[in-house]
Design a protein around this motif. Sequence first.
Motif, PDB file in Angstrom:
ATOM      1  N   VAL A   5      53.133 -25.105  38.426  1.00  0.00           N
ATOM      2  CA  VAL A   5      53.576 -25.903  37.285  1.00  0.00           C
ATOM      3  C   VAL A   5      52.744 -27.181  37.220  1.00  0.00           C
ATOM      4  CG1 VAL A   5      55.489 -27.082  36.186  1.00  0.00           C
ATOM      5  CG2 VAL A   5      55.905 -24.985  37.498  1.00  0.00           C
ATOM      6  N   GLU A   6      51.987 -27.304  36.126  1.00  0.00           N
ATOM      7  CA  GLU A   6      51.128 -28.474  35.940  1.00  0.00           C
ATOM      8  C   GLU A   6      51.865 -29.590  35.202  1.00  0.00           C
ATOM      9  OE1 GLU A   6      48.429 -24.793  35.087  1.00  0.00           O
ATOM     10  OE2 GLU A   6      50.464 -25.469  34.629  1.00  0.00           O
ATOM     11  N   SER A   7      51.396 -30.810  35.432  1.00  0.00           N
ATOM     12  CA  SER A   7      51.897 -31.969  34.699  1.00  0.00           C
ATOM     13  C   SER A   7      50.833 -33.054  34.715  1.00  0.00           C
ATOM     14  CB  SER A   7      53.197 -32.496  35.318  1.00  0.00           C
ATOM     15  OG  SER A   7      52.972 -32.941  36.640  1.00  0.00           O
ATOM     16  N   GLY A   8      51.020 -34.069  33.904  1.00  0.00           N
ATOM     17  CA  GLY A   8      50.132 -35.227  33.933  1.00  0.00           C
ATOM     18  C   GLY A   8      49.133 -35.316  32.806  1.00  0.00           C
ATOM     19  N   GLY A   9      49.080 -34.302  31.966  1.00  0.00           N
ATOM     20  CA  GLY A   9      48.147 -34.368  30.850  1.00  0.00           C
ATOM     21  C   GLY A   9      48.567 -35.420  29.835  1.00  0.00           C
ATOM     22  N   GLY A  10      47.681 -35.686  28.899  1.00  0.00           N
ATOM     23  CA  GLY A  10      47.982 -36.669  27.868  1.00  0.00           C
ATOM     24  C   GLY A  10      46.750 -37.022  27.073  1.00  0.00           C
ATOM     25  N   SER A  11      46.865 -38.097  26.317  1.00  0.00           N
ATOM     26  CA  SER A  11      45.763 -38.567  25.480  1.00  0.00           C
ATOM     27  C   SER A  11      45.280 -39.913  25.981  1.00  0.00           C
ATOM     28  CB  SER A  11      46.225 -38.688  24.025  1.00  0.00           C
ATOM     29  OG  SER A  11      46.609 -37.436  23.508  1.00  0.00           O
ATOM     30  N   VAL A  12      43.973 -40.044  26.154  1.00  0.00           N
ATOM     31  CA  VAL A  12      43.378 -41.295  26.606  1.00  0.00           C
ATOM     32  C   VAL A  12      42.087 -41.537  25.840  1.00  0.00           C
ATOM     33  CG1 VAL A  12      44.336 -41.189  28.926  1.00  0.00           C
ATOM     34  CG2 VAL A  12      42.097 -40.160  28.468  1.00  0.00           C
ATOM     35  N   GLN A  13      41.633 -42.775  25.894  1.00  0.00           N
ATOM     36  CA  GLN A  13      40.348 -43.089  25.299  1.00  0.00           C
ATOM     37  C   GLN A  13      39.244 -42.835  26.309  1.00  0.00           C
ATOM     38  OE1 GLN A  13      40.675 -47.138  23.801  1.00  0.00           O
ATOM     39  NE2 GLN A  13      41.174 -46.340  21.769  1.00  0.00           N
ATOM     40  N   ALA A  14      38.048 -42.643  25.799  1.00  0.00           N
ATOM     41  CA  ALA A  14      36.893 -42.429  26.669  1.00  0.00           C
ATOM     42  C   ALA A  14      36.783 -43.570  27.672  1.00  0.00           C
ATOM     43  CB  ALA A  14      35.627 -42.325  25.834  1.00  0.00           C
ATOM     44  N   GLY A  15      36.473 -43.194  28.915  1.00  0.00           N
ATOM     45  CA  GLY A  15      36.395 -44.175  29.985  1.00  0.00           C
ATOM     46  C   GLY A  15      37.687 -44.333  30.756  1.00  0.00           C
ATOM     47  N   GLY A  16      38.764 -43.775  30.227  1.00  0.00           N
ATOM     48  CA  GLY A  16      40.050 -43.874  30.879  1.00  0.00           C
ATOM     49  C   GLY A  16      40.241 -42.865  31.996  1.00  0.00           C
ATOM     50  N   SER A  17      41.443 -42.870  32.558  1.00  0.00           N
ATOM     51  CA  SER A  17      41.756 -42.001  33.693  1.00  0.00           C
ATOM     52  C   SER A  17      43.078 -41.280  33.474  1.00  0.00           C
ATOM     53  CB  SER A  17      41.864 -42.834  34.979  1.00  0.00           C
ATOM     54  OG  SER A  17      40.653 -43.476  35.292  1.00  0.00           O
ATOM     55  N   GLY A 116      49.022 -21.320  36.337  1.00  0.00           N
ATOM     56  CA  GLY A 116      50.054 -22.093  35.688  1.00  0.00           C
ATOM     57  C   GLY A 116      49.930 -21.984  34.179  1.00  0.00           C
ATOM     58  N   GLN A 117      50.797 -22.688  33.466  1.00  0.00           N
ATOM     59  CA  GLN A 117      50.828 -22.613  32.015  1.00  0.00           C
ATOM     60  C   GLN A 117      49.883 -23.603  31.355  1.00  0.00           C
ATOM     61  OE1 GLN A 117      52.622 -20.263  30.213  1.00  0.00           O
ATOM     62  NE2 GLN A 117      52.743 -19.436  32.283  1.00  0.00           N
ATOM     63  N   GLY A 118      49.433 -24.575  32.089  1.00  0.00           N
ATOM     64  CA  GLY A 118      48.453 -25.510  31.540  1.00  0.00           C
ATOM     65  C   GLY A 118      49.058 -26.821  31.065  1.00  0.00           C
ATOM     66  N   THR A 119      48.202 -27.838  31.044  1.00  0.00           N
ATOM     67  CA  THR A 119      48.582 -29.149  30.512  1.00  0.00           C
ATOM     68  C   THR A 119      47.401 -29.686  29.708  1.00  0.00           C
ATOM     69  OG1 THR A 119      49.447 -31.341  31.109  1.00  0.00           O
ATOM     70  CG2 THR A 119      47.825 -30.390  32.612  1.00  0.00           C
ATOM     71  N   GLN A 120      47.681 -30.222  28.538  1.00  0.00           N
ATOM     72  CA  GLN A 120      46.628 -30.625  27.604  1.00  0.00           C
ATOM     73  C   GLN A 120      46.095 -32.015  27.940  1.00  0.00           C
ATOM     74  OE1 GLN A 120      45.174 -28.883  25.032  1.00  0.00           O
ATOM     75  NE2 GLN A 120      43.801 -30.650  24.737  1.00  0.00           N
ATOM     76  N   VAL A 121      44.774 -32.115  27.938  1.00  0.00           N
ATOM     77  CA  VAL A 121      44.095 -33.401  28.111  1.00  0.00           C
ATOM     78  C   VAL A 121      43.235 -33.640  26.870  1.00  0.00           C
ATOM     79  CG1 VAL A 121      42.358 -34.678  29.416  1.00  0.00           C
ATOM     80  CG2 VAL A 121      44.080 -33.320  30.617  1.00  0.00           C
ATOM     81  N   THR A 122      43.437 -34.777  26.230  1.00  0.00           N
ATOM     82  CA  THR A 122      42.672 -35.125  25.044  1.00  0.00           C
ATOM     83  C   THR A 122      42.033 -36.492  25.246  1.00  0.00           C
ATOM     84  OG1 THR A 122      44.195 -33.881  23.649  1.00  0.00           O
ATOM     85  CG2 THR A 122      42.747 -35.466  22.558  1.00  0.00           C
ATOM     86  N   VAL A 123      40.716 -36.545  25.101  1.00  0.00           N
ATOM     87  CA  VAL A 123      39.971 -37.790  25.291  1.00  0.00           C
ATOM     88  C   VAL A 123      39.319 -38.160  23.960  1.00  0.00           C
ATOM     89  CG1 VAL A 123      38.225 -39.002  26.634  1.00  0.00           C
ATOM     90  CG2 VAL A 123      39.511 -37.117  27.667  1.00  0.00           C
ATOM     91  N   SER A 124      39.656 -39.300  23.444  1.00  0.00           N
ATOM     92  CA  SER A 124      39.113 -39.736  22.165  1.00  0.00           C
ATOM     93  C   SER A 124      37.984 -40.743  22.374  1.00  0.00           C
ATOM     94  CB  SER A 124      40.211 -40.372  21.319  1.00  0.00           C
ATOM     95  OG  SER A 124      40.790 -41.460  22.004  1.00  0.00           O
ATOM     96  N   SER A 125      37.048 -40.708  21.443  1.00  0.00           N
ATOM     97  CA  SER A 125      35.883 -41.602  21.562  1.00  0.00           C
ATOM     98  C   SER A 125      36.145 -42.956  20.938  1.00  0.00           C
ATOM     99  CB  SER A 125      34.662 -40.948  20.909  1.00  0.00           C
ATOM    100  OG  SER A 125      34.951 -40.663  19.558  1.00  0.00           O
TER     101      SER A 125
END
Length: 125
Positions: A5-17, A116-125
Motif C-alpha cells: 500500500v503506497e502513500s505520500g503522493g501529491g502535487s509539488v512545484q519543480a524543485g520541491g520534494s 501496489g495500487q499506486g500513488t500519483q505524483v504531479t510536478v508543475s513547472s
Amino acid sequence: QVQLVESGGGSVQAGGSLRLSCVSSGYTATSYCIGWFRQAPGKEREGVATFNSNGNTRYADSVKGRFTISQDNAKNTLHLQMNSLKPEDTAMYYCAATECAWWALPLQAREFKYWGQGTQVTVSS
C-alpha cells in the motif's frame, strides 16, 4: 497474501520534494527485492529504484542523486525520498516486490511479482 500500500503522493512545484511510503504485509521471503516504478500517461512502466534484502540499492540514471530508496524493517515500510523534482517526474508511482537472489537488483517491471495500487505524483513547472 502479499499486500503493498503506497502513500505520500501529491502535487509539488519543480524543485520541491516528496516522500513516498509503501507498507507491506503478508510477505515472508527472506531473500527479496522491492522497488519503485512509475508510469506516465502513454508511456511504459519504468523502474525508478530497487532495494534488496542484502541492503543494496540501484537507481535509474534519470533519478540518481535526487531520489533515495530506503527500508524501515521494523515497520515493513519502503520509502522513496524524492528531491529536486522535475516536471518529467510526473507519473503514477508503484511499489513492487518479488523473491530474488541475494545479489539481484532488477529494474524491469516484468521481474516483479507483487504490486501496489499506486500513488500519483504531479510536478508543475
